[in-house]
Write a protein that holds these residues in place. Structure first.
Motif, PDB file in Angstrom:
ATOM      1  N   TYR A  38       0.823  -1.222   0.000  1.00 29.30           N
ATOM      2  CA  TYR A  38       0.000   0.000   0.000  1.00 29.30           C
ATOM      3  C   TYR A  38       0.848   1.260   0.000  1.00 29.30           C
ATOM      4  CZ  TYR A  38       0.975  -0.311   5.045  1.00 29.30           C
ATOM      5  OH  TYR A  38       1.602  -0.419   6.264  1.00 29.30           O
ATOM      6  N   SER A  39       2.151   1.102  -0.342  1.00 26.04           N
ATOM      7  CA  SER A  39       3.048   2.267  -0.382  1.00 26.04           C
ATOM      8  C   SER A  39       4.114   2.018  -1.445  1.00 26.04           C
ATOM      9  CB  SER A  39       3.715   2.435   0.988  1.00 26.04           C
ATOM     10  OG  SER A  39       4.655   3.496   0.951  1.00 26.04           O
ATOM     11  N   LEU A  41       6.612   0.971  -4.025  1.00 22.43           N
ATOM     12  CA  LEU A  41       6.671  -0.113  -5.009  1.00 22.43           C
ATOM     13  C   LEU A  41       5.585  -1.152  -4.755  1.00 22.43           C
ATOM     14  CD1 LEU A  41      10.548  -0.661  -4.928  1.00 22.43           C
ATOM     15  CD2 LEU A  41       9.204   1.061  -6.149  1.00 22.43           C
ATOM     16  N   ARG A  61       1.063  -3.026   8.194  1.00 24.08           N
ATOM     17  CA  ARG A  61       1.397  -2.530   9.548  1.00 24.08           C
ATOM     18  C   ARG A  61       0.391  -1.465   9.957  1.00 24.08           C
ATOM     19  NH1 ARG A  61       4.787   1.248  12.069  1.00 24.08           N
ATOM     20  NH2 ARG A  61       4.961   2.425  10.128  1.00 24.08           N
ATOM     21  N   ARG A  62      -0.129  -0.712   8.964  1.00 26.22           N
ATOM     22  CA  ARG A  62      -1.137   0.321   9.237  1.00 26.22           C
ATOM     23  C   ARG A  62      -2.368   0.026   8.381  1.00 26.22           C
ATOM     24  NH1 ARG A  62       1.779   5.954   8.593  1.00 26.22           N
ATOM     25  NH2 ARG A  62       2.836   4.940   6.846  1.00 26.22           N
ATOM     26  N   ASP A  82       2.230  -6.625  11.555  1.00 24.18           N
ATOM     27  CA  ASP A  82       3.516  -5.947  11.772  1.00 24.18           C
ATOM     28  C   ASP A  82       4.582  -7.026  11.719  1.00 24.18           C
ATOM     29  OD1 ASP A  82       5.822  -4.798  12.795  1.00 24.18           O
ATOM     30  OD2 ASP A  82       4.721  -3.492  14.174  1.00 24.18           O
ATOM     31  N   LEU A  83       5.466  -6.930  10.730  1.00 27.51           N
ATOM     32  CA  LEU A  83       6.479  -7.975  10.534  1.00 27.51           C
ATOM     33  C   LEU A  83       7.511  -8.017  11.655  1.00 27.51           C
ATOM     34  CD1 LEU A  83       6.907  -7.510   6.704  1.00 27.51           C
ATOM     35  CD2 LEU A  83       6.306  -9.680   7.796  1.00 27.51           C
ATOM     36  N   ASN A 109       7.865  -7.716   0.113  1.00 27.02           N
ATOM     37  CA  ASN A 109       8.216  -6.367  -0.337  1.00 27.02           C
ATOM     38  C   ASN A 109       8.441  -5.381   0.804  1.00 27.02           C
ATOM     39  OD1 ASN A 109       7.846  -3.866  -2.316  1.00 27.02           O
ATOM     40  ND2 ASN A 109       6.330  -3.645  -0.659  1.00 27.02           N
ATOM     41  N   GLY A 111       9.530  -3.138   3.845  1.00 27.01           N
ATOM     42  CA  GLY A 111      10.878  -2.910   4.343  1.00 27.01           C
ATOM     43  C   GLY A 111      11.024  -1.550   4.990  1.00 27.01           C
ATOM     44  N   TYR A 182      20.896  -1.784   7.162  1.00 27.81           N
ATOM     45  CA  TYR A 182      20.053  -1.953   5.968  1.00 27.81           C
ATOM     46  C   TYR A 182      20.733  -2.921   4.991  1.00 27.81           C
ATOM     47  CZ  TYR A 182      17.242  -0.867   1.823  1.00 27.81           C
ATOM     48  OH  TYR A 182      16.419  -0.959   0.710  1.00 27.81           O
ATOM     49  N   LYS A 186      19.401  -6.524   3.416  1.00 25.69           N
ATOM     50  CA  LYS A 186      19.143  -6.728   1.988  1.00 25.69           C
ATOM     51  C   LYS A 186      19.977  -7.889   1.434  1.00 25.69           C
ATOM     52  CE  LYS A 186      15.899  -4.656   2.035  1.00 25.69           C
ATOM     53  NZ  LYS A 186      14.556  -4.952   1.490  1.00 25.69           N
ATOM     54  N   GLY A 213      15.838  -1.296  -8.332  1.00 21.70           N
ATOM     55  CA  GLY A 213      16.394  -0.051  -8.866  1.00 21.70           C
ATOM     56  C   GLY A 213      16.324   1.016  -7.790  1.00 21.70           C
ATOM     57  N   ILE A 215      14.395   4.423  -6.516  1.00 20.96           N
ATOM     58  CA  ILE A 215      13.099   5.080  -6.701  1.00 20.96           C
ATOM     59  C   ILE A 215      12.811   5.924  -5.460  1.00 20.96           C
ATOM     60  CG2 ILE A 215      10.638   4.698  -7.187  1.00 20.96           C
ATOM     61  CD1 ILE A 215      12.873   1.676  -7.369  1.00 20.96           C
ATOM     62  N   THR A 217      10.523   7.052  -2.804  1.00 18.60           N
ATOM     63  CA  THR A 217       9.266   6.576  -2.199  1.00 18.60           C
ATOM     64  C   THR A 217       9.322   6.949  -0.705  1.00 18.60           C
ATOM     65  OG1 THR A 217      10.166   4.477  -1.430  1.00 18.60           O
ATOM     66  CG2 THR A 217       9.309   4.495  -3.695  1.00 18.60           C
TER      67      THR A 217
END
Ligand SMILES: NC(=O)c1ccc[n+]([C@@H]2O[C@H](COP(=O)([O-])OP(=O)(O)OC[C@H]3O[C@@H](n4cnc5c(N)ncnc54)[C@H](OP(=O)(O)O)[C@@H]3O)[C@@H](O)[C@H]2O)c1
Length: 317
Positions: A38-39, A41, A61-62, A82-83, A109, A111, A182, A186, A213, A215, A217
């Motif tokens: 929902y955000s 990507l 989460r939200r 919530d992961l 997805n 993160g 981070y 990854k 890539g 981006i 966000t």
């Protein structure tokens, strides 16, 4: 045995969009799950999969925000998750398994990037825990629902260039660095896909890692504007760097990895720009490619064992 990190030539590339790679692919009757769908990507991934006919679950989460953002999209359902909370993962997975439905696509997805030092669960470093361990537990718990032919796609990043797995100090007990944290998470995403594919192949489940890539966000929410400017990610006017992708382009490789017949026989591959990525002999993250520590099968098996122990889940081994 690791797949060759070598381009296969797909007819798509860095500027392809998620809608373009799905042209001619009918996902009617298929069920997909997109964490964080929902955000950024994830939102474009959800939109494109739904437009191609898939039923899409979005663990969020939200959830109230997710409901608002996704309102009006057909065949999309939102669930709280919530992961960073393994009890949430268990509750969500049990409820999905109880529904008796099968999953055809799971896109790991969600993160968080470069946040200040944060601890979750048993004092775990939050980027490793949310980006990797939460997805590890989710995929393992959902294993009985993964239909033969199902694909799992893990969102990695060229951020992995900055660090392999810190075997001596996974949780940064010896001094936190938000970028190394981070990077480690990854690398973990890529190794997770590699070993999941090795274990899942026997039951017809394949996995791929994706560098989407660069981006702009909400992922950059923890990066101050001055740092974004200094890194060249944005211009002084606030526009993205000219080589950055749009979110629709950024979603393309994950959607391609989830659906392309060209990836058959290439399970475990690390992909970018809608193709298999080449080994990176350089350090230019914008160019991308993959470092050896993110496609090392021994490291992948070792990380799997540690993650299984930490999360208490291992339904593939
Ligand atoms: N953007 C890039 O340039 C880029 C480059 C390489 C890799 N990636 C990877 O691509 C993925 C998507 O990134 P994005 O750019 O689309 O970022 P984004 O817009 O910030 O989306 C991330 C999503 O993850 C969710 N999330 C964060 N913490 C969570 C938690 N504890 N539990 C459940 N969900 C959580 C967020 O939910 P909330 O909004 O509710 O927190 C959000 O929906 C990430 O894995 C990122 O590492 C992005």
């Amino acid at each position: 045995m690791t797949t060759q990190q070598q381009k296969i030539g797909t007819g798509f590339g860095a500027v392809s969009t998620a809608d373009e790679v799905l042209q001619g692919i009918d996902l009617s009757g298929k069920t997909a799950l997109v964490t964080g769908g929902y955000s950024g990507l994830g939102l474009e991934t959800t939109r494109s999969l739904a437009r191609a006919g898939a039923h899409v679950l979005v663990p969020a989460r939200r959830p109230a925000l997710a409901d608002a953002v996704l309102r009006g999209l057909p065949r999309v359902e939102v669930h709280p998750l919530d992961l960073g909370r393994l009890e949430d993962v268990r509750t969500f997975a049990e409820s999905f398994l109880d529904s008796g439905r099968a999953l055809d696509v799971l896109i790991a997805n969600a993160g968080v990037m470069a946040c200040r030092e944060t601890r979750v669960g048993e004092g775990w470093e939050a980027q490793f825990a949310v980006n990797h361990l939460g997805h590890f537990a989710l995929v393992n718990r959902l294993r009985p629902a993964l239909a033969p032919g199902a694909r799992v796609v893990a969102l990695s990043s060229s951020g992995h260039f900055m660090s392999g797995i810190r075997w001596h100090d996974l949780h940064f007990r010896e001094g936190y660095d938000r970028w190394l944290a981070y990077a480690q998470s990854k690398t973990a995403n890529a190794l997770f896909a590699l070993h999941l594919d090795a274990l899942g192949a026997g039951v017809g489940v394949h996995a791929y890692a994706v560098n989407p890539g660069s981006i702009i966000t909400p992922l950059q929410r923890h990066v101050p504007r001055e740092e974004m400017l200094a890194r060249g990610w944005i211009t002084p006017e606030g526009d993205p760097h000219e080589d950055f992708k749009t979110p629709q382009q950024g979603a393309a490789t994950a959607v391609w990895a989830a659906t392309s017949p060209l990836l058959e026989g290439h399970g475990g591959a690390y992909c970018q720009d809608c193709d298999i990525a080449e080994p990176a002999a350089h350090d230019d993250m914008l160019v991308g490619g993959v470092k050896p520590w993110a496609v090392d099968p021994d490291a992948a098996a070792r990380l799997w064992r540690i993650s299984a122990e930490l999360t208490g889940t291992d339904l593939f081994s």
